[in-house]
Design a protein around this motif. Sequence first.
Motif, PDB file in Angstrom:
ATOM      1  N   VAL A 102     -11.032 -21.093   5.931  1.00  0.00           N
ATOM      2  CA  VAL A 102     -11.417 -20.556   4.628  1.00  0.00           C
ATOM      3  C   VAL A 102     -10.275 -19.702   4.073  1.00  0.00           C
ATOM      4  N   THR A 106     -12.561 -15.510  -0.132  1.00  0.00           N
ATOM      5  CA  THR A 106     -13.967 -15.838   0.132  1.00  0.00           C
ATOM      6  C   THR A 106     -14.781 -14.532   0.106  1.00  0.00           C
ATOM      7  N   GLN A 110     -20.081 -14.612   2.484  1.00  0.00           N
ATOM      8  CA  GLN A 110     -19.758 -15.991   2.876  1.00  0.00           C
ATOM      9  C   GLN A 110     -18.878 -16.013   4.121  1.00  0.00           C
ATOM     10  N   ARG A 123     -18.797 -26.657  11.971  1.00  0.00           N
ATOM     11  CA  ARG A 123     -17.512 -26.631  11.265  1.00  0.00           C
ATOM     12  C   ARG A 123     -17.719 -26.031   9.879  1.00  0.00           C
ATOM     13  N   VAL A 124     -16.764 -25.200   9.469  1.00  0.00           N
ATOM     14  CA  VAL A 124     -16.812 -24.578   8.147  1.00  0.00           C
ATOM     15  C   VAL A 124     -15.448 -24.780   7.486  1.00  0.00           C
ATOM     16  N   VAL A 125     -15.437 -25.475   6.349  1.00  0.00           N
ATOM     17  CA  VAL A 125     -14.170 -25.720   5.651  1.00  0.00           C
ATOM     18  C   VAL A 125     -14.343 -25.440   4.169  1.00  0.00           C
ATOM     19  N   ASP A 126     -13.385 -24.714   3.600  1.00  0.00           N
ATOM     20  CA  ASP A 126     -13.383 -24.447   2.168  1.00  0.00           C
ATOM     21  C   ASP A 126     -13.475 -25.786   1.424  1.00  0.00           C
ATOM     22  N   PRO A 127     -14.511 -25.992   0.577  1.00  0.00           N
ATOM     23  CA  PRO A 127     -14.735 -27.306  -0.042  1.00  0.00           C
ATOM     24  C   PRO A 127     -13.601 -27.766  -0.959  1.00  0.00           C
ATOM     25  N   VAL A 128     -12.993 -26.839  -1.708  1.00  0.00           N
ATOM     26  CA  VAL A 128     -11.889 -27.212  -2.607  1.00  0.00           C
ATOM     27  C   VAL A 128     -10.699 -27.704  -1.782  1.00  0.00           C
ATOM     28  N   ALA A 130     -10.802 -28.918   1.254  1.00  0.00           N
ATOM     29  CA  ALA A 130     -11.157 -30.184   1.899  1.00  0.00           C
ATOM     30  C   ALA A 130     -10.923 -31.348   0.948  1.00  0.00           C
ATOM     31  N   ALA A 131     -11.310 -31.182  -0.318  1.00  0.00           N
ATOM     32  CA  ALA A 131     -11.122 -32.238  -1.318  1.00  0.00           C
ATOM     33  C   ALA A 131      -9.633 -32.495  -1.559  1.00  0.00           C
TER      34      ALA A 131
END
Length: 201
Positions: A102, A106, A110, A123-128, A130-131
Amino acid sequence: MIRLLIADDQALVRGALAALLDLEPDIDVVAQVGRGDEVAGAVASSAADVALLDIEMPGLDGIDACAEVRQAVPGCRVLIVTTFGRPGYLKRAMRAGASGFVVKDTPAAQLADAVRRVAQGLRVVDPVLAAESLAQGDSPLTERETDVLAAAQTGGSVADIAGMLHLSEGTVRNHLSSAIGKTGGRNRADAARIADENGWL
Protein backbone atom coordinates in the motif's frame (compact mmCIF):
# COMPACT_ATOMS: atom_id res chain seq x y z
CA MET A 1 -2.92 -9.13 19.62
CA ILE A 2 -0.94 -8.51 16.41
CA ARG A 3 2.75 -7.91 17.10
CA LEU A 4 4.00 -5.33 14.58
CA LEU A 5 7.48 -4.23 13.50
CA ILE A 6 7.86 -0.93 11.60
CA ALA A 7 10.89 -0.26 9.36
CA ASP A 8 11.34 3.19 7.80
CA ASP A 9 14.52 5.24 7.50
CA GLN A 10 12.68 8.50 8.29
CA ALA A 11 12.35 8.70 12.08
CA LEU A 12 9.40 11.10 11.91
CA VAL A 13 7.40 8.83 9.57
CA ARG A 14 8.32 5.74 11.58
CA GLY A 15 7.26 7.41 14.82
CA ALA A 16 3.98 8.68 13.32
CA LEU A 17 3.09 5.24 11.94
CA ALA A 18 3.93 3.63 15.29
CA ALA A 19 1.86 6.18 17.24
CA LEU A 20 -1.15 5.76 14.91
CA LEU A 21 -1.09 1.98 14.81
CA ASP A 22 -0.40 1.62 18.56
CA LEU A 23 -3.77 3.32 19.17
CA GLU A 24 -5.52 0.28 17.69
CA PRO A 25 -6.75 -2.08 20.44
CA ASP A 26 -5.50 -5.22 18.66
CA ILE A 27 -2.11 -3.96 17.34
CA ASP A 28 1.05 -3.76 19.46
CA VAL A 29 4.11 -2.07 17.90
CA VAL A 30 6.91 -4.25 19.33
CA ALA A 31 9.90 -2.96 17.34
CA GLN A 32 11.04 -0.08 15.11
CA VAL A 33 14.14 0.01 12.88
CA GLY A 34 15.56 2.54 10.43
CA ARG A 35 17.64 0.27 8.20
CA GLY A 36 16.72 -2.60 5.90
CA ASP A 37 19.59 -4.78 7.06
CA GLU A 38 18.25 -4.64 10.65
CA VAL A 39 14.78 -5.94 9.78
CA ALA A 40 15.21 -9.74 9.83
CA GLY A 41 17.10 -9.71 13.16
CA ALA A 42 14.54 -7.38 14.75
CA VAL A 43 11.65 -9.53 13.48
CA ALA A 44 13.24 -12.62 15.03
CA SER A 45 14.05 -10.99 18.39
CA SER A 46 10.67 -9.25 18.75
CA ALA A 47 8.62 -12.24 17.50
CA ALA A 48 6.68 -9.86 15.23
CA ASP A 49 3.66 -11.27 13.39
CA VAL A 50 3.72 -8.55 10.72
CA ALA A 51 6.59 -6.40 9.41
CA LEU A 52 5.58 -3.07 7.91
CA LEU A 53 8.44 -2.09 5.56
CA ASP A 54 9.32 1.03 3.59
CA ILE A 55 11.08 0.36 0.25
CA GLU A 56 13.88 2.93 0.22
CA MET A 57 16.10 2.31 3.24
CA PRO A 58 19.86 2.18 3.79
CA GLY A 59 21.62 -1.17 4.18
CA LEU A 60 18.98 -3.15 2.29
CA ASP A 61 15.87 -1.97 0.47
CA GLY A 62 12.46 -3.07 1.73
CA ILE A 63 12.00 -5.63 -1.04
CA ASP A 64 15.29 -7.40 -0.28
CA ALA A 65 14.53 -7.12 3.46
CA CYS A 66 11.15 -8.76 2.76
CA ALA A 67 12.85 -11.71 1.06
CA GLU A 68 15.26 -12.02 4.03
CA VAL A 69 12.38 -11.99 6.54
CA ARG A 70 10.38 -14.59 4.60
CA GLN A 71 13.42 -16.87 4.58
CA ALA A 72 14.55 -16.30 8.18
CA VAL A 73 11.12 -16.06 9.87
CA PRO A 74 8.54 -17.60 7.50
CA GLY A 75 5.71 -17.09 10.00
CA CYS A 76 6.05 -13.29 9.81
CA ARG A 77 3.94 -11.59 7.13
CA VAL A 78 5.26 -8.54 5.28
CA LEU A 79 3.29 -5.42 4.34
CA ILE A 80 5.14 -2.91 2.14
CA VAL A 81 4.11 0.71 2.75
CA THR A 82 5.81 3.17 0.45
CA THR A 83 5.74 6.68 -0.95
CA PHE A 84 6.75 5.21 -4.29
CA GLY A 85 3.72 3.52 -5.84
CA ARG A 86 5.57 2.08 -8.82
CA PRO A 87 4.13 -0.94 -10.62
CA GLY A 88 7.54 -2.62 -10.94
CA TYR A 89 8.01 -2.38 -7.18
CA LEU A 90 4.70 -4.13 -6.60
CA LYS A 91 5.69 -7.10 -8.77
CA ARG A 92 9.14 -7.36 -7.19
CA ALA A 93 7.64 -7.17 -3.68
CA MET A 94 5.14 -9.93 -4.41
CA ARG A 95 7.91 -12.13 -5.84
CA ALA A 96 9.92 -11.50 -2.65
CA GLY A 97 7.02 -12.83 -0.58
CA ALA A 98 5.17 -9.69 0.52
CA SER A 99 1.54 -10.22 1.54
CA GLY A 100 0.56 -6.61 0.95
CA PHE A 101 1.56 -3.38 -0.78
CA VAL A 102 0.00 0.00 0.00
CA VAL A 103 1.05 3.63 -0.42
CA LYS A 104 1.79 5.93 2.51
CA ASP A 105 -1.16 8.25 1.89
CA THR A 106 -3.51 5.38 2.79
CA PRO A 107 -5.85 6.59 5.59
CA ALA A 108 -4.88 5.33 9.08
CA ALA A 109 -8.00 3.17 9.48
CA GLN A 110 -7.34 1.47 6.13
CA LEU A 111 -3.68 0.91 7.05
CA ALA A 112 -4.68 -0.73 10.35
CA ASP A 113 -7.17 -2.89 8.43
CA ALA A 114 -4.40 -3.85 5.97
CA VAL A 115 -2.20 -4.97 8.91
CA ARG A 116 -5.09 -7.09 10.25
CA ARG A 117 -5.81 -8.69 6.89
CA VAL A 118 -2.14 -9.48 6.24
CA ALA A 119 -1.89 -10.99 9.75
CA GLN A 120 -4.83 -13.27 8.83
CA GLY A 121 -2.92 -14.53 5.79
CA LEU A 122 -4.80 -12.44 3.22
CA ARG A 123 -3.29 -10.35 0.42
CA VAL A 124 -3.77 -6.58 0.41
CA VAL A 125 -2.79 -4.53 -2.65
CA ASP A 126 -3.49 -0.90 -3.48
CA PRO A 127 -6.15 -1.22 -6.25
CA VAL A 128 -4.82 1.65 -8.42
CA LEU A 129 -1.32 0.20 -8.29
CA ALA A 130 -2.61 -3.28 -9.09
CA ALA A 131 -4.39 -1.96 -12.20
CA GLU A 132 -1.28 -0.04 -13.33
CA SER A 133 0.89 -3.09 -12.75
CA LEU A 134 -1.36 -5.29 -14.90
CA ALA A 135 -1.50 -2.66 -17.66
CA GLN A 136 2.26 -2.15 -17.69
CA GLY A 137 3.37 -5.78 -17.85
CA ASP A 138 6.73 -7.11 -16.71
CA SER A 139 10.06 -5.32 -16.91
CA PRO A 140 11.50 -5.60 -20.43
CA LEU A 141 15.04 -5.71 -19.02
CA THR A 142 17.06 -8.88 -18.51
CA GLU A 143 18.66 -9.45 -15.11
CA ARG A 144 22.08 -8.40 -16.47
CA GLU A 145 20.69 -5.25 -18.14
CA THR A 146 19.06 -4.36 -14.81
CA ASP A 147 22.41 -4.81 -13.00
CA VAL A 148 24.25 -2.68 -15.57
CA LEU A 149 21.65 0.13 -15.47
CA ALA A 150 21.63 0.10 -11.67
CA ALA A 151 25.43 0.40 -11.69
CA ALA A 152 25.19 3.19 -14.28
CA GLN A 153 23.19 5.27 -11.78
CA THR A 154 26.43 5.96 -9.91
CA GLY A 155 27.59 7.99 -12.93
CA GLY A 156 30.77 5.97 -13.41
CA SER A 157 32.40 5.25 -16.76
CA VAL A 158 31.89 2.06 -18.77
CA ALA A 159 35.23 0.86 -17.35
CA ASP A 160 34.00 1.56 -13.78
CA ILE A 161 30.78 -0.38 -14.38
CA ALA A 162 32.71 -3.25 -15.99
CA GLY A 163 35.04 -3.44 -12.96
CA MET A 164 32.13 -3.28 -10.52
CA LEU A 165 30.22 -6.12 -12.22
CA HIS A 166 33.22 -8.19 -13.34
CA LEU A 167 32.26 -7.87 -17.01
CA SER A 168 34.20 -6.77 -20.10
CA GLU A 169 33.70 -3.19 -21.29
CA GLY A 170 32.23 -4.49 -24.57
CA THR A 171 29.64 -6.53 -22.67
CA VAL A 172 28.71 -3.49 -20.57
CA ARG A 173 28.30 -1.36 -23.73
CA ASN A 174 26.07 -4.04 -25.29
CA HIS A 175 23.86 -4.28 -22.19
CA LEU A 176 23.60 -0.48 -21.93
CA SER A 177 22.71 -0.17 -25.61
CA SER A 178 20.04 -2.86 -25.28
CA ALA A 179 18.62 -1.30 -22.09
CA ILE A 180 18.48 2.17 -23.71
CA GLY A 181 16.56 0.68 -26.65
CA LYS A 182 14.12 -1.24 -24.43
CA THR A 183 13.34 1.72 -22.15
CA GLY A 184 13.22 4.28 -24.96
CA GLY A 185 15.75 6.41 -23.12
CA ARG A 186 17.91 9.03 -24.90
CA ASN A 187 21.08 7.85 -23.14
CA ARG A 188 22.10 5.59 -20.26
CA ALA A 189 21.23 8.17 -17.56
CA ASP A 190 17.76 8.61 -19.08
CA ALA A 191 17.31 4.83 -19.41
CA ALA A 192 18.28 4.39 -15.73
CA ARG A 193 15.82 7.15 -14.72
CA ILE A 194 12.97 5.55 -16.72
CA ALA A 195 13.73 2.07 -15.31
CA ASP A 196 13.91 3.47 -11.76
CA GLU A 197 10.59 5.36 -12.12
CA ASN A 198 8.94 2.13 -13.27
CA GLY A 199 10.37 0.21 -10.30
CA TRP A 200 12.49 -2.09 -12.48
CA LEU A 201 15.79 -1.35 -10.68
